[in-house]
Design an enzyme around this catalytic site. Structure first.
Site, short mmCIF file in Angstrom:
data_model
loop_
_atom_site.label_atom_id
_atom_site.label_comp_id
_atom_site.label_asym_id
_atom_site.label_seq_id
_atom_site.Cartn_x
_atom_site.Cartn_y
_atom_site.Cartn_z
N ASP A 27 40.25 50.95 46.03
CA ASP A 27 40.76 49.63 46.09
C ASP A 27 41.29 48.96 47.13
O ASP A 27 42.49 48.68 47.09
CB ASP A 27 41.61 49.62 44.84
CG ASP A 27 41.01 50.35 43.40
OD1 ASP A 27 40.00 50.08 43.20
OD2 ASP A 27 41.82 50.83 42.79
N GLU A 234 36.34 42.42 37.70
CA GLU A 234 37.76 42.89 38.22
C GLU A 234 37.73 42.78 39.61
O GLU A 234 36.31 42.21 40.38
CB GLU A 234 38.11 44.28 37.85
CG GLU A 234 37.08 45.19 38.44
CD GLU A 234 37.28 46.70 37.90
OE1 GLU A 234 38.27 47.17 37.14
OE2 GLU A 234 36.49 47.65 38.11
O1 FUB Z 1 41.58 51.95 40.62
C1 FUB Z 1 41.69 51.69 39.09
C2 FUB Z 1 40.72 50.46 38.88
O2 FUB Z 1 39.53 50.95 39.27
C3 FUB Z 1 41.11 49.24 39.68
O3 FUB Z 1 42.42 48.39 39.27
C4 FUB Z 1 39.55 48.60 39.50
O4 FUB Z 1 39.50 47.39 40.30
C5 FUB Z 1 38.82 49.81 39.82
O5 FUB Z 1 38.51 49.95 41.18
#
Ligand code: FUB
Length: 335
Positions: A27, A234
Protein backbone atom coordinates in the site's frame (compact mmCIF):
# COMPACT_ATOMS: atom_id res chain seq x y z
CA UNK A 1 -6.17 -28.25 -10.74
CA UNK A 2 -4.12 -25.46 -12.33
CA UNK A 3 -0.36 -25.50 -11.75
CA UNK A 4 0.87 -22.93 -9.21
CA UNK A 5 2.61 -19.92 -10.77
CA UNK A 6 6.35 -20.15 -11.32
CA UNK A 7 7.36 -17.23 -9.09
CA UNK A 8 11.03 -17.28 -10.18
CA UNK A 9 10.00 -16.87 -13.82
CA UNK A 10 7.48 -14.15 -12.93
CA UNK A 11 10.14 -12.33 -10.90
CA UNK A 12 12.45 -12.36 -13.93
CA UNK A 13 9.73 -11.00 -16.22
CA UNK A 14 8.52 -8.39 -13.70
CA UNK A 15 8.79 -4.74 -14.71
CA UNK A 16 10.30 -3.90 -11.29
CA UNK A 17 11.73 -5.55 -8.18
CA UNK A 18 10.86 -5.11 -4.46
CA UNK A 19 12.30 -1.94 -2.95
CA UNK A 20 13.09 -3.78 0.30
CA UNK A 21 13.27 -7.50 1.04
CA UNK A 22 14.09 -7.59 4.78
CA UNK A 23 10.44 -6.82 5.66
CA UNK A 24 7.17 -7.09 3.76
CA UNK A 25 5.61 -3.78 2.75
CA UNK A 26 2.40 -2.83 0.89
CA UNK A 27 0.00 0.00 0.00
CA UNK A 28 2.75 2.52 -0.85
CA UNK A 29 1.90 6.23 -0.59
CA UNK A 30 4.76 8.20 -2.13
CA UNK A 31 5.63 11.87 -1.72
CA UNK A 32 8.62 14.09 -2.39
CA UNK A 33 9.43 16.03 0.77
CA UNK A 34 12.43 18.37 0.98
CA UNK A 35 13.51 17.08 -2.46
CA UNK A 36 13.68 13.45 -1.29
CA UNK A 37 11.33 10.59 -2.20
CA UNK A 38 9.59 9.03 0.81
CA UNK A 39 7.26 6.04 0.74
CA UNK A 40 4.67 5.40 3.46
CA UNK A 41 3.68 1.72 3.23
CA UNK A 42 1.79 -0.75 5.36
CA UNK A 43 4.15 -3.14 7.17
CA UNK A 44 2.88 -6.64 6.41
CA UNK A 45 3.33 -9.43 8.95
CA UNK A 46 1.94 -12.91 9.34
CA UNK A 47 -0.47 -12.55 12.26
CA UNK A 48 -1.46 -16.22 11.95
CA UNK A 49 -5.08 -15.36 11.10
CA UNK A 50 -6.72 -17.42 8.31
CA UNK A 51 -7.70 -15.69 5.05
CA UNK A 52 -11.28 -14.39 4.83
CA UNK A 53 -13.23 -11.83 2.77
CA UNK A 54 -13.16 -9.48 5.76
CA UNK A 55 -9.38 -9.10 5.47
CA UNK A 56 -8.75 -10.26 9.06
CA UNK A 57 -5.49 -11.86 7.89
CA UNK A 58 -4.08 -8.35 7.37
CA UNK A 59 -3.04 -8.04 11.02
CA UNK A 60 -0.46 -5.25 10.79
CA UNK A 61 0.81 -3.58 13.97
CA UNK A 62 3.17 -0.77 13.00
CA UNK A 63 4.53 1.41 10.22
CA UNK A 64 8.01 1.88 8.75
CA UNK A 65 8.90 4.77 6.42
CA UNK A 66 11.13 4.19 3.37
CA UNK A 67 13.19 6.71 1.40
CA UNK A 68 14.71 6.12 -2.02
CA UNK A 69 18.21 7.09 -3.18
CA UNK A 70 18.02 9.14 -6.37
CA UNK A 71 21.16 7.61 -7.89
CA UNK A 72 20.76 3.91 -7.11
CA UNK A 73 16.97 3.67 -6.49
CA UNK A 74 17.89 1.70 -3.36
CA UNK A 75 15.51 2.16 -0.45
CA UNK A 76 16.38 2.88 3.18
CA UNK A 77 14.12 1.65 5.98
CA UNK A 78 13.92 4.34 8.67
CA UNK A 79 12.53 1.93 11.28
CA UNK A 80 9.31 2.01 13.27
CA UNK A 81 7.54 5.36 12.81
CA UNK A 82 4.36 4.49 14.72
CA UNK A 83 3.10 1.41 16.61
CA UNK A 84 -0.51 0.50 17.42
CA UNK A 85 0.43 0.19 21.11
CA UNK A 86 1.11 3.95 21.13
CA UNK A 87 -2.27 4.92 19.66
CA UNK A 88 -4.81 5.32 22.50
CA UNK A 89 -7.93 4.75 20.38
CA UNK A 90 -6.68 1.96 18.08
CA UNK A 91 -6.81 -1.79 18.64
CA UNK A 92 -5.55 -3.56 15.52
CA UNK A 93 -5.08 -3.65 11.74
CA UNK A 94 -2.88 -0.70 10.88
CA UNK A 95 -3.78 -0.61 7.18
CA UNK A 96 -2.77 1.65 4.28
CA UNK A 97 -1.40 5.03 5.49
CA UNK A 98 -0.40 8.35 3.93
CA UNK A 99 1.54 11.46 4.92
CA UNK A 100 1.28 15.19 4.14
CA UNK A 101 3.45 18.21 4.91
CA UNK A 102 2.41 21.65 6.06
CA UNK A 103 4.61 24.46 7.38
CA UNK A 104 7.50 22.10 8.09
CA UNK A 105 5.41 19.56 10.07
CA UNK A 106 4.56 16.09 8.82
CA UNK A 107 1.09 14.61 9.30
CA UNK A 108 0.85 10.83 9.12
CA UNK A 109 -2.68 9.49 8.47
CA UNK A 110 -3.59 5.88 9.16
CA UNK A 111 -6.67 3.66 9.54
CA UNK A 112 -7.16 1.16 12.36
CA UNK A 113 -10.01 -0.49 14.20
CA UNK A 114 -11.27 1.41 17.24
CA UNK A 115 -12.52 -0.13 20.51
CA UNK A 116 -15.84 -1.01 18.83
CA UNK A 117 -13.96 -2.68 15.96
CA UNK A 118 -14.97 0.01 13.49
CA UNK A 119 -12.29 1.37 11.19
CA UNK A 120 -11.44 5.01 11.88
CA UNK A 121 -8.70 7.27 10.57
CA UNK A 122 -6.12 8.79 12.87
CA UNK A 123 -3.35 11.33 12.49
CA UNK A 124 0.09 11.46 14.09
CA UNK A 125 2.49 14.40 13.86
CA UNK A 126 6.27 14.59 13.43
CA UNK A 127 9.09 16.99 12.61
CA UNK A 128 10.80 14.63 10.16
CA UNK A 129 9.26 12.98 7.08
CA UNK A 130 10.76 9.66 8.23
CA UNK A 131 9.05 9.90 11.62
CA UNK A 132 8.66 9.07 14.41
CA UNK A 133 5.10 10.39 14.60
CA UNK A 134 3.17 11.21 17.78
CA UNK A 135 -0.50 10.19 17.52
CA UNK A 136 -3.38 12.46 18.46
CA UNK A 137 -5.32 11.02 21.43
CA UNK A 138 -8.44 10.31 19.37
CA UNK A 139 -9.26 9.50 15.75
CA UNK A 140 -10.39 12.24 13.36
CA UNK A 141 -14.00 12.98 14.29
CA UNK A 142 -16.36 12.02 11.47
CA UNK A 143 -13.82 9.65 9.91
CA UNK A 144 -14.61 6.06 9.01
CA UNK A 145 -13.52 3.17 6.78
CA UNK A 146 -9.95 2.83 5.44
CA UNK A 147 -7.20 3.92 3.05
CA UNK A 148 -6.72 7.66 3.68
CA UNK A 149 -4.91 9.54 0.91
CA UNK A 150 -4.21 13.23 1.41
CA UNK A 151 -3.76 15.59 -1.54
CA UNK A 152 -2.51 19.13 -0.98
CA UNK A 153 -3.55 21.39 -3.85
CA UNK A 154 -1.49 24.26 -5.25
CA UNK A 155 -3.48 26.75 -3.13
CA UNK A 156 -2.47 24.90 0.08
CA UNK A 157 -5.89 23.34 0.74
CA UNK A 158 -5.62 19.69 1.80
CA UNK A 159 -8.20 17.01 1.00
CA UNK A 160 -8.51 13.50 2.40
CA UNK A 161 -9.88 10.76 0.15
CA UNK A 162 -10.84 7.52 1.88
CA UNK A 163 -13.01 4.42 1.89
CA UNK A 164 -13.00 0.75 1.03
CA UNK A 165 -15.76 -1.86 0.70
CA UNK A 166 -15.96 -5.40 2.17
CA UNK A 167 -13.47 -5.51 5.10
CA UNK A 168 -13.07 -1.73 4.81
CA UNK A 169 -16.69 -1.33 6.03
CA UNK A 170 -17.73 1.45 3.61
CA UNK A 171 -20.93 -0.48 2.74
CA UNK A 172 -22.13 0.07 6.31
CA UNK A 173 -22.38 3.87 5.75
CA UNK A 174 -24.97 6.08 4.12
CA UNK A 175 -24.77 9.87 4.58
CA UNK A 176 -21.74 9.33 6.85
CA UNK A 177 -23.76 7.27 9.35
CA UNK A 178 -23.24 3.57 10.19
CA UNK A 179 -26.23 1.19 10.25
CA UNK A 180 -25.78 -2.54 10.82
CA UNK A 181 -28.39 -3.27 8.15
CA UNK A 182 -26.61 -1.32 5.40
CA UNK A 183 -25.01 -3.45 2.69
CA UNK A 184 -23.70 -2.97 -0.85
CA UNK A 185 -26.19 -1.60 -3.39
CA UNK A 186 -27.75 -3.95 -5.96
CA UNK A 187 -25.75 -4.74 -9.10
CA UNK A 188 -27.77 -2.29 -11.26
CA UNK A 189 -27.64 0.52 -8.71
CA UNK A 190 -24.98 3.21 -8.49
CA UNK A 191 -21.77 1.86 -6.90
CA UNK A 192 -20.68 3.03 -3.48
CA UNK A 193 -18.43 6.06 -3.82
CA UNK A 194 -15.16 6.86 -2.10
CA UNK A 195 -15.30 9.91 0.17
CA UNK A 196 -13.49 13.22 0.28
CA UNK A 197 -13.28 15.84 3.02
CA UNK A 198 -11.23 19.04 3.12
CA UNK A 199 -8.93 19.21 6.14
CA UNK A 200 -8.69 22.08 8.61
CA UNK A 201 -5.69 24.43 8.43
CA UNK A 202 -3.99 22.54 11.28
CA UNK A 203 -4.37 19.26 9.28
CA UNK A 204 -5.84 17.48 12.33
CA UNK A 205 -9.57 17.43 11.55
CA UNK A 206 -12.19 17.45 8.81
CA UNK A 207 -13.24 21.00 7.89
CA UNK A 208 -16.52 19.65 6.48
CA UNK A 209 -18.65 16.53 6.38
CA UNK A 210 -17.26 13.92 3.96
CA UNK A 211 -18.80 13.99 0.48
CA UNK A 212 -19.19 11.21 -2.10
CA UNK A 213 -16.64 11.19 -4.94
CA UNK A 214 -18.64 10.44 -8.08
CA UNK A 215 -17.04 8.30 -10.80
CA UNK A 216 -18.95 8.61 -14.08
CA UNK A 217 -18.84 6.78 -17.39
CA UNK A 218 -18.38 8.56 -20.73
CA UNK A 219 -22.16 9.24 -20.86
CA UNK A 220 -22.10 10.97 -17.48
CA UNK A 221 -23.79 8.08 -15.63
CA UNK A 222 -22.49 6.84 -12.29
CA UNK A 223 -20.71 3.47 -12.53
CA UNK A 224 -22.89 0.67 -11.19
CA UNK A 225 -22.10 -1.76 -8.39
CA UNK A 226 -22.15 -4.63 -10.91
CA UNK A 227 -19.49 -2.96 -13.06
CA UNK A 228 -16.76 -4.78 -11.14
CA UNK A 229 -14.07 -4.04 -13.74
CA UNK A 230 -14.45 -0.27 -13.22
CA UNK A 231 -16.23 0.54 -9.98
CA UNK A 232 -14.40 1.72 -6.83
CA UNK A 233 -13.39 -0.85 -4.22
CA UNK A 234 -10.52 0.76 -2.18
CA UNK A 235 -7.09 2.48 -2.45
CA UNK A 236 -7.98 6.10 -3.30
CA UNK A 237 -5.25 8.35 -4.66
CA UNK A 238 -5.32 11.82 -6.18
CA UNK A 239 -2.67 13.56 -8.26
CA UNK A 240 -2.67 16.53 -10.58
CA UNK A 241 -1.33 16.50 -14.15
CA UNK A 242 -1.47 19.45 -16.55
CA UNK A 243 -4.12 21.18 -14.42
CA UNK A 244 -6.46 18.14 -14.32
CA UNK A 245 -7.25 16.07 -11.23
CA UNK A 246 -6.63 12.33 -11.57
CA UNK A 247 -8.47 10.12 -9.08
CA UNK A 248 -7.14 6.53 -9.11
CA UNK A 249 -8.23 3.46 -7.18
CA UNK A 250 -8.39 -0.32 -6.97
CA UNK A 251 -11.33 -2.34 -8.31
CA UNK A 252 -10.65 -4.95 -5.60
CA UNK A 253 -12.18 -8.26 -6.66
CA UNK A 254 -11.22 -7.67 -10.31
CA UNK A 255 -7.71 -6.53 -9.29
CA UNK A 256 -7.20 -3.46 -11.50
CA UNK A 257 -5.80 -0.04 -10.72
CA UNK A 258 -8.02 2.38 -12.66
CA UNK A 259 -8.30 6.14 -12.92
CA UNK A 260 -10.81 8.86 -13.67
CA UNK A 261 -10.25 12.54 -14.52
CA UNK A 262 -11.95 15.66 -13.16
CA UNK A 263 -11.67 19.43 -13.03
CA UNK A 264 -11.51 19.98 -9.28
CA UNK A 265 -10.61 18.00 -6.13
CA UNK A 266 -14.23 17.04 -5.40
CA UNK A 267 -14.98 15.66 -8.85
CA UNK A 268 -17.04 14.33 -10.48
CA UNK A 269 -14.40 12.23 -12.20
CA UNK A 270 -14.90 10.54 -15.55
CA UNK A 271 -13.56 7.02 -15.91
CA UNK A 272 -10.46 7.05 -18.16
CA UNK A 273 -8.91 3.56 -18.08
CA UNK A 274 -6.52 1.18 -16.34
CA UNK A 275 -3.10 2.01 -14.95
CA UNK A 276 -2.06 -1.46 -13.78
CA UNK A 277 -3.19 -4.96 -14.72
CA UNK A 278 -3.54 -7.53 -11.90
CA UNK A 279 -0.50 -8.36 -9.79
CA UNK A 280 0.32 -11.58 -7.91
CA UNK A 281 -1.68 -11.47 -4.66
CA UNK A 282 -5.35 -10.61 -4.08
CA UNK A 283 -4.93 -6.90 -3.33
CA UNK A 284 -3.62 -4.14 -5.52
CA UNK A 285 -2.90 -0.66 -4.14
CA UNK A 286 -0.80 2.16 -5.48
CA UNK A 287 0.19 5.82 -5.50
CA UNK A 288 1.50 8.15 -8.19
CA UNK A 289 4.13 10.86 -7.79
CA UNK A 290 6.47 12.95 -9.90
CA UNK A 291 10.14 12.59 -9.01
CA UNK A 292 13.33 13.50 -10.82
CA UNK A 293 11.33 14.78 -13.81
CA UNK A 294 9.48 11.48 -14.33
CA UNK A 295 6.13 10.12 -13.20
CA UNK A 296 6.16 6.95 -11.11
CA UNK A 297 3.64 4.33 -10.09
CA UNK A 298 4.23 2.82 -6.65
CA UNK A 299 2.48 -0.51 -6.18
CA UNK A 300 2.89 -3.91 -4.53
CA UNK A 301 2.75 -7.60 -5.28
CA UNK A 302 3.23 -10.93 -3.50
CA UNK A 303 6.01 -12.45 -5.64
CA UNK A 304 8.63 -12.36 -2.88
CA UNK A 305 6.37 -14.34 -0.51
CA UNK A 306 5.45 -16.69 -3.40
CA UNK A 307 1.85 -15.61 -3.51
CA UNK A 308 0.98 -15.07 0.18
CA UNK A 309 -1.61 -12.39 -0.26
CA UNK A 310 -0.96 -10.55 3.04
CA UNK A 311 2.85 -10.60 2.63
CA UNK A 312 3.51 -8.05 -0.07
CA UNK A 313 6.43 -6.01 -1.41
CA UNK A 314 6.44 -2.41 -2.55
CA UNK A 315 7.76 -1.65 -6.05
CA UNK A 316 8.01 1.38 -8.33
CA UNK A 317 7.86 1.72 -12.12
CA UNK A 318 7.81 4.70 -14.45
CA UNK A 319 4.50 5.66 -16.07
CA UNK A 320 3.95 7.86 -19.11
CA UNK A 321 1.07 9.89 -20.50
CA UNK A 322 0.01 10.25 -24.12
CA UNK A 323 -0.56 13.62 -25.78
CA UNK A 324 -4.19 13.68 -24.52
CA UNK A 325 -3.12 13.12 -20.92
CA UNK A 326 -4.13 9.44 -20.83
CA UNK A 327 -1.94 7.22 -18.67
CA UNK A 328 -0.28 4.38 -20.58
CA UNK A 329 -1.17 1.30 -18.53
CA UNK A 330 1.43 -1.13 -17.19
CA UNK A 331 1.44 -4.92 -17.39
CA UNK A 332 3.34 -6.02 -14.28
CA UNK A 333 5.01 -9.14 -15.69
CA UNK A 334 5.44 -8.11 -19.33
CA UNK A 335 3.12 -8.57 -22.27
O1 FUB B 1 -3.21 -3.54 3.51
C1 FUB B 1 -4.51 -3.78 3.97
C2 FUB B 1 -5.52 -3.43 2.91
O2 FUB B 1 -5.26 -4.21 1.74
C3 FUB B 1 -5.46 -2.02 2.41
O3 FUB B 1 -6.02 -1.09 3.29
C4 FUB B 1 -6.19 -2.18 1.13
O4 FUB B 1 -6.11 -1.09 0.27
C5 FUB B 1 -5.54 -3.44 0.59
O5 FUB B 1 -4.34 -3.16 -0.07
Amino acid sequence: MANPPNYQELAKKAISQPLVTHIYTADPSAHVFNGKLYIYPSHDVDAGIPFNDNGDHFGMEDYHVLSVDEQTLEATDHGVALHVADVPWATRQMWAPDCAEKNGKFYFYFPARDQEQRFRIGVAVGDDPAGPFVPQPNYIQGSYSIDPAVFVDDDGEAYMYFGGIWGGQLQKYRNNEWADGNELPGKDEAALCPRVARLTDDMLAFAEAPRAVLILDAEGQELTEGDNDRRFFEASWLHKYNGKYYFSYSTGDTHYICYAIGDNPYGPFTYAGRILEPVIGWTTHHSIAQWQGKWWLFYHDSILSEGVTHLRSVKMAEIRYDAEGRILGLVPYGE
